[in-house]
Design a protein around this motif. Structure first.
Motif, mmCIF file in Angstrom:
data_model
loop_
_atom_site.group_PDB
_atom_site.id
_atom_site.type_symbol
_atom_site.label_atom_id
_atom_site.label_comp_id
_atom_site.label_asym_id
_atom_site.label_seq_id
_atom_site.Cartn_x
_atom_site.Cartn_y
_atom_site.Cartn_z
ATOM 1 N N CYS A 1 0.848 -1.197 0.000
ATOM 2 C CA CYS A 1 0.000 0.000 0.000
ATOM 3 C C CYS A 1 0.878 1.238 0.000
ATOM 4 O O CYS A 1 2.069 1.169 0.282
ATOM 5 N N ALA A 2 0.261 2.395 -0.292
ATOM 6 C CA ALA A 2 1.040 3.626 -0.368
ATOM 7 C C ALA A 2 1.518 4.125 1.002
ATOM 8 O O ALA A 2 2.685 4.460 1.151
ATOM 9 N N PRO A 3 0.639 4.153 2.028
ATOM 10 C CA PRO A 3 1.080 4.805 3.268
ATOM 11 C C PRO A 3 2.160 4.048 4.039
ATOM 12 O O PRO A 3 2.888 4.653 4.815
ATOM 13 N N GLN A 4 2.234 2.740 3.874
ATOM 14 C CA GLN A 4 3.179 1.994 4.714
ATOM 15 C C GLN A 4 4.074 1.057 3.901
ATOM 16 O O GLN A 4 3.789 -0.136 3.785
ATOM 17 N N PRO A 5 5.164 1.595 3.339
ATOM 18 C CA PRO A 5 6.072 0.723 2.581
ATOM 19 C C PRO A 5 6.805 -0.249 3.517
ATOM 20 O O PRO A 5 6.678 -0.162 4.725
ATOM 21 N N GLY A 6 7.535 -1.161 2.927
ATOM 22 C CA GLY A 6 8.308 -2.079 3.754
ATOM 23 C C GLY A 6 7.534 -3.326 4.132
ATOM 24 O O GLY A 6 7.820 -3.966 5.138
ATOM 25 N N GLY A 7 6.548 -3.680 3.351
ATOM 26 C CA GLY A 7 5.781 -4.892 3.617
ATOM 27 C C GLY A 7 4.680 -5.011 2.597
ATOM 28 O O GLY A 7 4.426 -4.073 1.832
ATOM 29 N N ILE A 8 4.039 -6.175 2.557
ATOM 30 C CA ILE A 8 2.945 -6.369 1.600
ATOM 31 C C ILE A 8 1.722 -6.925 2.327
ATOM 32 O O ILE A 8 1.845 -7.757 3.218
ATOM 33 N N HIS A 9 0.541 -6.417 1.921
ATOM 34 C CA HIS A 9 -0.715 -6.924 2.463
ATOM 35 C C HIS A 9 -1.075 -8.234 1.765
ATOM 36 O O HIS A 9 -0.920 -8.354 0.551
ATOM 37 N N VAL A 10 -1.602 -9.186 2.530
ATOM 38 C CA VAL A 10 -2.168 -10.391 1.927
ATOM 39 C C VAL A 10 -3.621 -10.074 1.537
ATOM 40 O O VAL A 10 -4.351 -9.475 2.330
ATOM 41 N N ILE A 11 -4.031 -10.442 0.340
ATOM 42 C CA ILE A 11 -5.418 -10.204 -0.088
ATOM 43 C C ILE A 11 -6.277 -11.265 0.580
ATOM 44 O O ILE A 11 -6.547 -12.329 0.024
ATOM 45 N N GLU A 12 -6.669 -10.991 1.816
ATOM 46 C CA GLU A 12 -7.295 -12.039 2.632
ATOM 47 C C GLU A 12 -8.739 -12.340 2.251
ATOM 48 O O GLU A 12 -9.304 -13.311 2.744
ATOM 49 N N SER A 13 -9.311 -11.532 1.370
ATOM 50 C CA SER A 13 -10.645 -11.891 0.873
ATOM 51 C C SER A 13 -10.541 -13.005 -0.170
ATOM 52 O O SER A 13 -11.514 -13.698 -0.435
ATOM 53 N N GLU A 14 -9.355 -13.185 -0.730
ATOM 54 C CA GLU A 14 -9.170 -14.155 -1.816
ATOM 55 C C GLU A 14 -8.236 -15.307 -1.427
ATOM 56 O O GLU A 14 -8.099 -16.265 -2.184
ATOM 57 N N PHE A 15 -7.568 -15.169 -0.293
ATOM 58 C CA PHE A 15 -6.589 -16.179 0.125
ATOM 59 C C PHE A 15 -6.649 -16.349 1.645
ATOM 60 O O PHE A 15 -6.912 -15.397 2.369
ATOM 61 N N VAL A 16 -6.342 -17.572 2.090
ATOM 62 C CA VAL A 16 -6.116 -17.807 3.519
ATOM 63 C C VAL A 16 -4.636 -18.147 3.664
ATOM 64 O O VAL A 16 -4.132 -19.017 2.951
ATOM 65 N N VAL A 17 -3.945 -17.442 4.554
ATOM 66 C CA VAL A 17 -2.523 -17.747 4.737
ATOM 67 C C VAL A 17 -2.253 -18.247 6.148
ATOM 68 O O VAL A 17 -2.931 -17.871 7.100
ATOM 69 N N GLU A 18 -1.259 -19.109 6.225
ATOM 70 C CA GLU A 18 -0.751 -19.590 7.510
ATOM 71 C C GLU A 18 0.766 -19.483 7.446
ATOM 72 O O GLU A 18 1.336 -19.510 6.355
ATOM 73 N N VAL A 19 1.413 -19.384 8.594
ATOM 74 C CA VAL A 19 2.874 -19.382 8.626
ATOM 75 C C VAL A 19 3.311 -20.507 9.560
ATOM 76 O O VAL A 19 2.909 -20.531 10.732
ATOM 77 N N VAL A 20 4.078 -21.445 9.023
ATOM 78 C CA VAL A 20 4.460 -22.630 9.801
ATOM 79 C C VAL A 20 5.984 -22.757 9.845
ATOM 80 O O VAL A 20 6.696 -22.092 9.091
ATOM 81 N N GLU A 21 6.456 -23.603 10.709
ATOM 82 C CA GLU A 21 7.900 -23.878 10.786
ATOM 83 C C GLU A 21 8.381 -24.347 9.414
ATOM 84 O O GLU A 21 7.760 -25.248 8.828
ATOM 85 N N PRO A 22 9.490 -23.771 8.915
ATOM 86 C CA PRO A 22 9.985 -24.223 7.611
ATOM 87 C C PRO A 22 10.236 -25.728 7.639
ATOM 88 O O PRO A 22 10.920 -26.235 8.526
#
Ligand SMILES: [Zn+2]
Length: 433
Positions: free
Chosen positions: A254-275
């Protein structure tokens, strides 16, 4: 502030969760007994669509790996057993770039291809693009999905799309100037390459009308030094986006907060697990990104292990969106780390340290393992008129200070190193440990 679908982007977390659950239910019912790959896979763990009670049940389902999708492709004849519908329902074919192993073929129906365009709508609107913009896609429109879906995204935000395939870099620069292109979608590598070509022709790219660049295909636009370099070269704001052929276009900056990306959570479900493992990591901790897509019934993925290392940021964002962010974008790949003299070295970290030095137009990194401890060799190609040896010495000092690792850095003559139009290949590991 630009939203693509404001009601969804600013929905409460509870509302988003309900939306995800509703779409997951539709997905399970839609693929059941039609999609052989997932029907078999889910049945093997005793799951049936009517058992689905909510998002928490997702963690009980098995992961999906790329190797499984490759096997489904081998079994499926011309299609894949992961195709939910008969062949006649599909209107688009693409395949992965094949940088690691056999290319994976993916297929889309008109509905799922429209969904790809919708996802790119979030990406382009999030970067502030709209009907007044003219977006150049300097991309060879081959089988790799790359920026194909950005075409649909441009239409969704009402911008003019300028196809730049089959053109030399010089012709593309002329297009930018003649048509007043305000934006460009390409890999970070190509944004820098096109700027280099412009300078060789005596054109300062910052004087051209490009004001926004949107990047994908490589993590570079979230590597701070690379992002800064693109922004300085073009006098533009550079935005990152991450996606994958087998998953979809799942994120945007997004424009106001660089340094990261938003997940489009209306279209995707994300999880973060141990590699490599299956336990979720604590919020904010680094782990492997696992993605379920919600709008691609014709070729779905459920709990797909992307191999991407990320850190999920649950803090509210200044832009007002409730979609969570991946801090620093995709940080690296679980399998691309190498150990040199006891130091963990990621390609993105090497890129960051090299790119901090102005005047390095291209570089190549080789990790040689013939020495017991490993050896890091970096070739750099400097802009005309720069003392390569002095730049090389400065790079050595940066690595010694930041990584406690002293690489061998060699300045090579201009034109020695390859240039890339799509994904660059700059990191090589030679010999076995
Ligand atoms: Zn934001």
């Amino acid at each position: 502030m630009t939203f693509f679908d404001e009601a969804v982007e600013t929905a409460s977390r509870d509302r988003l969760r309900a939306l995800q659950e509703e779409r997951l239910r539709t997905l399970f019912e839609g693929l059941w007994e039609r999609n052989r790959f997932y029907t078999d896979k889910l049945r093997a763990v005793g799951f049936e669509p009517r058992d689905f009670g909510g998002l928490d049940d997702l963690a009980r389902l098995p992961f999906t790996t790329k190797a499984e999708l490759v096997a489904a492709q081998a079994e499926g004849g011309r299609l894949s057993t992961n195709c939910t519908f008969p062949e006649a329902a599909y209107t688009r074919f693409h395949q992965t770039s094949g940088t690691t192993g056999e290319p994976l073929r993916v297929y889309d129906t008109p509905e799922s291809w429209a969904w790809w365009g919708r996802c790119w709508g979030f990406v382009l609107a999030g970067a502030g693009l709209g009907p007044d913009d003219r977006i150049l896609l300097p991309f060879s429109f081959g089988p790799f999905i790359g920026f194909w879906a950005a075409v649909g995204g441009a239409a969704r935000v009402g911008a003019m799309m300028i196809p730049g395939g089959g053109q030399t870099s010089l012709q593309r620069l002329a297009l930018i100037e003649r048509l007043g292109a305000t934006a460009m979608c390409c890999t970070p590598t190509y944004a820098l390459r096109l700027a280099e070509v412009a300078r060789e022709e005596g054109i300062d790219p910052a004087t051209l009308p490009i004001r926004i660049t949107v990047h994908a295909g490589e993590p570079g636009a979230s590597v701070p030094a690379t992002k800064t370099r693109i922004e300085k070269a073009w006098g533009a704001r550079a935005y990152d986006h991450a996606g994958a052929s087998e998953v979809g276009a799942f994120s945007f900056e997004c424009a106001p907060q660089p340094g990261g990306i938003h997940v489009i959570e209306s279209e995707f479900v994300v999880e973060v697990v141990e590699p490599g493992g299956d336990r979720p990591v604590a919020p904010g901790e680094r782990g492997e990104l696992v993605v379920t897509n919600l709008g691609r019934l014709g070729f779905p993925v459920i709990r797909y292990r992307t191999g991407d290392l990320v850190e999920l940021d649950e803090e509210p964002c200044g832009c007002g969106r409730s979609f969570r962010r991946l801090r620093g974008g995709v940080i690296g790949r679980a399998d691309d780390m190498v150990v040199v003299r006891g130091v963990n070295v990621y390609p993105a970290a090497v890129e960051e340290l090299v790119r901090r030095h102005d005047g390095i137009d291209e570089f190549r990194v080789t990790v040689e393992r013939r020495h017991e401890m490993g050896h890091l060799r970096i070739e750099i190609e400097c802009a005309d008129g720069l003392a390569g040896d002095a730049v090389a010495a400065a790079v050595v000092r940066t690595f010694t200070r930041e990584l406690a690792l002293t690489p061998e850095v060699v300045a090579v003559p201009r034109g020695t190193l390859p240039r890339f139009e799509l994904k660059a290949r700059r990191f090589f590991v030679e010999g076995s440990p």
